[in-house]
Design a protein around this motif. Structure first.
Motif, PDB file in Angstrom:
ATOM      1  N   TYR A  36      -2.610   7.596   9.543  1.00 41.15           N
ATOM      2  CA  TYR A  36      -3.379   7.025   8.428  1.00 41.15           C
ATOM      3  C   TYR A  36      -4.876   7.250   8.575  1.00 41.15           C
ATOM      4  O   TYR A  36      -5.620   7.091   7.611  1.00 41.15           O
ATOM      5  CB  TYR A  36      -3.126   5.516   8.316  1.00 41.15           C
ATOM      6  CG  TYR A  36      -1.806   5.180   7.688  1.00 41.15           C
ATOM      7  CD1 TYR A  36      -1.542   5.522   6.362  1.00 41.15           C
ATOM      8  CD2 TYR A  36      -0.816   4.540   8.404  1.00 41.15           C
ATOM      9  CE1 TYR A  36      -0.329   5.224   5.774  1.00 41.15           C
ATOM     10  CE2 TYR A  36       0.404   4.233   7.827  1.00 41.15           C
ATOM     11  CZ  TYR A  36       0.641   4.571   6.518  1.00 41.15           C
ATOM     12  OH  TYR A  36       1.837   4.276   5.941  1.00 41.15           O
ATOM     13  N   PHE A  42      -0.808   9.914   0.030  1.00 38.25           N
ATOM     14  CA  PHE A  42      -0.067   9.464  -1.148  1.00 38.25           C
ATOM     15  C   PHE A  42       0.030  10.539  -2.219  1.00 38.25           C
ATOM     16  O   PHE A  42      -0.746  11.464  -2.254  1.00 38.25           O
ATOM     17  CB  PHE A  42      -0.735   8.214  -1.733  1.00 38.25           C
ATOM     18  CG  PHE A  42      -0.942   7.161  -0.706  1.00 38.25           C
ATOM     19  CD1 PHE A  42       0.104   6.383  -0.279  1.00 38.25           C
ATOM     20  CD2 PHE A  42      -2.184   6.995  -0.113  1.00 38.25           C
ATOM     21  CE1 PHE A  42      -0.076   5.430   0.700  1.00 38.25           C
ATOM     22  CE2 PHE A  42      -2.374   6.043   0.867  1.00 38.25           C
ATOM     23  CZ  PHE A  42      -1.320   5.255   1.275  1.00 38.25           C
ATOM     24  N   THR A  50       3.979   5.845  -3.784  1.00 37.56           N
ATOM     25  CA  THR A  50       4.215   4.398  -3.834  1.00 37.56           C
ATOM     26  C   THR A  50       4.136   3.910  -5.282  1.00 37.56           C
ATOM     27  O   THR A  50       3.614   4.614  -6.156  1.00 37.56           O
ATOM     28  CB  THR A  50       3.158   3.663  -2.999  1.00 37.56           C
ATOM     29  OG1 THR A  50       1.868   4.004  -3.508  1.00 37.56           O
ATOM     30  CG2 THR A  50       3.245   4.044  -1.522  1.00 37.56           C
ATOM     31  N   PRO A  52       2.247   1.794  -7.060  1.00 34.90           N
ATOM     32  CA  PRO A  52       1.024   1.862  -7.862  1.00 34.90           C
ATOM     33  C   PRO A  52       0.624   3.285  -8.225  1.00 34.90           C
ATOM     34  O   PRO A  52      -0.078   3.497  -9.226  1.00 34.90           O
ATOM     35  CB  PRO A  52      -0.049   1.207  -6.976  1.00 34.90           C
ATOM     36  CG  PRO A  52       0.563   0.939  -5.658  1.00 34.90           C
ATOM     37  CD  PRO A  52       2.038   1.102  -5.769  1.00 34.90           C
ATOM     38  N   GLY A  85      -3.574  -3.302   3.336  1.00 38.58           N
ATOM     39  CA  GLY A  85      -3.144  -1.895   3.326  1.00 38.58           C
ATOM     40  C   GLY A  85      -3.155  -1.301   1.928  1.00 38.58           C
ATOM     41  O   GLY A  85      -2.109  -0.927   1.409  1.00 38.58           O
ATOM     42  N   GLY A  87      -4.036   1.506   0.509  1.00 35.51           N
ATOM     43  CA  GLY A  87      -3.815   2.924   0.174  1.00 35.51           C
ATOM     44  C   GLY A  87      -5.030   3.534  -0.501  1.00 35.51           C
ATOM     45  O   GLY A  87      -6.118   3.569   0.058  1.00 35.51           O
ATOM     46  N   GLU A 115      -8.107  -2.919   5.582  1.00 30.52           N
ATOM     47  CA  GLU A 115      -7.717  -1.522   5.800  1.00 30.52           C
ATOM     48  C   GLU A 115      -8.215  -1.055   7.154  1.00 30.52           C
ATOM     49  O   GLU A 115      -9.393  -1.215   7.466  1.00 30.52           O
ATOM     50  CB  GLU A 115      -8.319  -0.652   4.680  1.00 30.52           C
ATOM     51  CG  GLU A 115      -8.060   0.839   4.846  1.00 30.52           C
ATOM     52  CD  GLU A 115      -6.578   1.169   4.896  1.00 30.52           C
ATOM     53  OE1 GLU A 115      -5.895   1.011   3.879  1.00 30.52           O
ATOM     54  OE2 GLU A 115      -6.087   1.563   5.979  1.00 30.52           O
ATOM     55  N   THR A 116      -7.319  -0.481   7.956  1.00 27.18           N
ATOM     56  CA  THR A 116      -7.731   0.023   9.267  1.00 27.18           C
ATOM     57  C   THR A 116      -8.257   1.455   9.218  1.00 27.18           C
ATOM     58  O   THR A 116      -8.961   1.875  10.121  1.00 27.18           O
ATOM     59  CB  THR A 116      -6.539   0.031  10.255  1.00 27.18           C
ATOM     60  OG1 THR A 116      -5.398   0.525   9.568  1.00 27.18           O
ATOM     61  CG2 THR A 116      -6.263  -1.340  10.805  1.00 27.18           C
ATOM     62  N   LEU A 120      -9.047   6.070   4.361  1.00 23.73           N
ATOM     63  CA  LEU A 120      -8.534   5.377   3.180  1.00 23.73           C
ATOM     64  C   LEU A 120      -9.542   4.362   2.638  1.00 23.73           C
ATOM     65  O   LEU A 120      -9.644   4.175   1.440  1.00 23.73           O
ATOM     66  CB  LEU A 120      -7.179   4.728   3.487  1.00 23.73           C
ATOM     67  CG  LEU A 120      -6.053   5.762   3.614  1.00 23.73           C
ATOM     68  CD1 LEU A 120      -4.766   5.120   4.102  1.00 23.73           C
ATOM     69  CD2 LEU A 120      -5.815   6.482   2.291  1.00 23.73           C
ATOM     70  N   ASN A 154       1.702  -4.563  -0.692  1.00 20.28           N
ATOM     71  CA  ASN A 154       2.705  -3.615  -1.172  1.00 20.28           C
ATOM     72  C   ASN A 154       2.857  -2.493  -0.153  1.00 20.28           C
ATOM     73  O   ASN A 154       1.882  -1.796   0.159  1.00 20.28           O
ATOM     74  CB  ASN A 154       2.298  -3.030  -2.531  1.00 20.28           C
ATOM     75  CG  ASN A 154       3.379  -2.108  -3.077  1.00 20.28           C
ATOM     76  OD1 ASN A 154       4.494  -2.558  -3.337  1.00 20.28           O
ATOM     77  ND2 ASN A 154       3.076  -0.826  -3.217  1.00 20.28           N
ATOM     78  N   GLU A 155       4.059  -2.307   0.353  1.00 23.15           N
ATOM     79  CA  GLU A 155       4.320  -1.285   1.382  1.00 23.15           C
ATOM     80  C   GLU A 155       3.329  -1.410   2.545  1.00 23.15           C
ATOM     81  O   GLU A 155       2.829  -0.406   3.045  1.00 23.15           O
ATOM     82  CB  GLU A 155       4.299   0.133   0.787  1.00 23.15           C
ATOM     83  CG  GLU A 155       5.492   0.371  -0.129  1.00 23.15           C
ATOM     84  CD  GLU A 155       5.923   1.827  -0.174  1.00 23.15           C
ATOM     85  OE1 GLU A 155       5.851   2.499   0.866  1.00 23.15           O
ATOM     86  OE2 GLU A 155       6.340   2.270  -1.251  1.00 23.15           O
TER      87      GLU A 155
HETATM   88  N1  SAH Z   1      -0.352  -0.405  -0.607  1.00 24.95           N
HETATM   89  C1  SAH Z   1      -0.607   1.020  -0.749  1.00 24.95           C
HETATM   90  C2  SAH Z   1      -0.474   1.803   0.554  1.00 24.95           C
HETATM   91  C3  SAH Z   1       0.746   1.614   1.400  1.00 24.95           C
HETATM   92  S1  SAH Z   1       0.705   2.600   2.887  1.00 24.95           S
HETATM   93  C4  SAH Z   1       0.285   1.586  -1.836  1.00 24.95           C
HETATM   94  O1  SAH Z   1       1.220   0.912  -2.230  1.00 24.95           O
HETATM   95  O2  SAH Z   1       0.024   2.697  -2.297  1.00 24.95           O
HETATM   96  C5  SAH Z   1       0.156   1.498   4.133  1.00 24.95           C
HETATM   97  C6  SAH Z   1      -1.292   1.111   4.070  1.00 24.95           C
HETATM   98  O3  SAH Z   1      -1.525   0.144   5.107  1.00 24.95           O
HETATM   99  C7  SAH Z   1      -2.308   2.204   4.302  1.00 24.95           C
HETATM  100  O4  SAH Z   1      -3.433   1.939   3.498  1.00 24.95           O
HETATM  101  C8  SAH Z   1      -2.625   2.039   5.789  1.00 24.95           C
HETATM  102  O5  SAH Z   1      -3.813   2.633   6.185  1.00 24.95           O
HETATM  103  C9  SAH Z   1      -2.633   0.543   5.902  1.00 24.95           C
HETATM  104  N2  SAH Z   1      -2.402  -0.049   7.229  1.00 24.95           N
HETATM  105  C10 SAH Z   1      -1.468   0.298   8.135  1.00 24.95           C
HETATM  106  N3  SAH Z   1      -1.506  -0.527   9.210  1.00 24.95           N
HETATM  107  C11 SAH Z   1      -2.472  -1.430   8.963  1.00 24.95           C
HETATM  108  C12 SAH Z   1      -2.994  -2.562   9.675  1.00 24.95           C
HETATM  109  N4  SAH Z   1      -2.514  -2.922  10.868  1.00 24.95           N
HETATM  110  N5  SAH Z   1      -3.990  -3.273   9.097  1.00 24.95           N
HETATM  111  C13 SAH Z   1      -4.483  -2.921   7.886  1.00 24.95           C
HETATM  112  N6  SAH Z   1      -4.027  -1.875   7.166  1.00 24.95           N
HETATM  113  C14 SAH Z   1      -3.055  -1.130   7.691  1.00 24.95           C
END
Ligand code: SAH
Length: 361
Positions: A36, A42, A50, A52, A85, A87, A115-116, A120, A154-155
């Motif tokens: 990531y 995406f 995903t 959205p 997270g 995206g 967001e880590t 992104l 979401n995801e």
């Molecule tokens: N919600 C978005 C992306 C899903 S993918 C969508 O539906 O399109 C997962 C997301 O979580 C990515 O943005 C990824 O960088 C972030 N992520 C993963 N591990 C994380 C963590 N420990 N803390 C914060 N964000 C994280």
């Protein structure tokens, strides 16, 4: 060979086998080579798509849910509208667009994204450049500013590292990643025994534990109990805890070996919704659902929203809207359609009434 695979082989050669949790954390979030951290995965040209990104309808309806949840909580001001997270930031942008129809809600909220990934976060800043509220970022859920919060995930939970335990003749032992005779990454089993796992299962069975996700859930649920609000979780997963493992690696819209290209493939698991619910109720929060994504979106009016969009659309766009509606709510093609595979729960302060999307159909 991916650069990160060489690093991991080197690490194991020096320190010995590592847990799957550590492997996934490195593969996904290594500061410079993690999956990531370096890319925008995406969309049609990326590795996966995903909800959205399939249609604006998804973020709009989640935005409407957020408005309803805020009213049900007594319309507190200020309220944090938080996404975990996010995206590309598309869901938040769509939710904030529909917030314009509710000026009191818009005036009460500020947006916060967890967001880590720097790559992104930069993408999210672009998407949200013209947002109608202030937007802030942090890399850690613990840094979300205090106060009542509507939190969307979401995801997100599927992307968190998990642990695997394998039933051996000695009991449950943790699955580790080490090196085989040729020096390649290979799964193995640790020597220790996890005596806390009181699950009976035949030898060779595997159990998957999302300890990081459960910890994040517990912390958020405790916050909601203390400060008010709701966490909406949408993800692929299962309603009841079960034996077996669901680790999958995806690159360029196809499944690949999870040990083949760390850093180049997305690693995810199916979410154990019952385990998340237990983590939330253990600290006093209430859980609504799970319901299927299809049922959730239909109750929030996705069919009517699709009809409204089609009235202003070209013939080609109308066909696209129908395809998107089928992907988001249908189950005809189990590989592609999200309507049944994806589940939704709302974790709330115990005073929250039943929220839209969660009524029995
Ligand atoms: N919600 C978005 C992306 C899903 S993918 C969508 O539906 O399109 C997962 C997301 O979580 C990515 O943005 C990824 O960088 C972030 N992520 C993963 N591990 C994380 C963590 N420990 N803390 C914060 N964000 C994280």
């Amino acid at each position: 060979m991916s650069a990160l695979r060489e690093d991991i082989i080197e690490l194991i050669a020096q320190e010995g086998p590592i847990t799957l949790e550590r492997y996934m954390a490195i593969a996904l979030s290594h500061p410079t080579k993690g999956y990531y951290m370096t890319r925008d995965p995406f969309g049609a040209g990326g590795d996966f798509i995903t909800a959205p990104e399939i249609s604006q309808m998804f973020g709009e309806l989640v935005g409407l849910f957020a408005q309803e949840a805020w009213r049900a909580a007594g319309a507190p001001s200020p309220t944090r509208l938080v996404e975990l997270g996010p995206g590309r930031g598309t869901l938040m942008a769509d939710a904030l667009r529909v917030a314009r129809i509710a000026p009191d809600f818009l005036a009460a909220i500020d947006a916060h994204l967890v967001e880590t990934s720097p790559a992104l976060e930069a993408r999210q800043r672009q998407t949200l450049a013209a947002a109608p509220t202030s937007v802030s970022w942090s890399a850690d859920v613990a840094q979300v500013p205090p106060g009542p919060a509507i939190i969307i995930a979401n995801e997100f939970f599927d992307a968190l590292p998990v642990r695997h335990f394998v039933q051996t003749e000695r009991g449950w032992s943790e699955r580790l990643i080490g090196l085989d005779e040729s020096g390649a990454l290979a799964f193995g089993v640790g020597e220790g025994v996890e005596s806390d796992l009181a699950v009976a299962a035949p030898e060779g069975s595997v159990i998957e534990i999302g300890a990081i996700g459960a910890r994040i859930m517990r912390d958020i649920a405790a916050r909601l109990v203390a400060q008010g609000g709701v966490l909406l979780v949408v993800d692929y997963g299962y309603a009841q805890t079960a034996l077996g493992e669901t680790l999958q690696a995806v690159a360029r819209h196809a499944y690949v070996d999870p040990l083949e290209e760390p850093g180049e493939a997305d690693l995810t698991t199916h979410v154990d919704f019952a385990a998340l619910a237990r983590a939330a109720t253990a600290v006093g929060a209430t859980v609504q659902g799970p319901v299927t994504q299809g049922a959730f979106l239909r109750q929030l009016g996705v069919v009517e929203r699709a009809e409204a969009l089609k009235k202003r659309a070209t013939q080609e766009q109308r066909a696209e809207i129908d395809v998107a509606l089928a992907r988001l709510t249908g189950a005809g093609d189990p590989k592609r359609d999200m309507g049944e595979l994806f589940k939704v729960i709302a974790v709330t302060h115990p005073d929250m009434p039943l929220l839209p999307g969660f009524f029995r159909e």
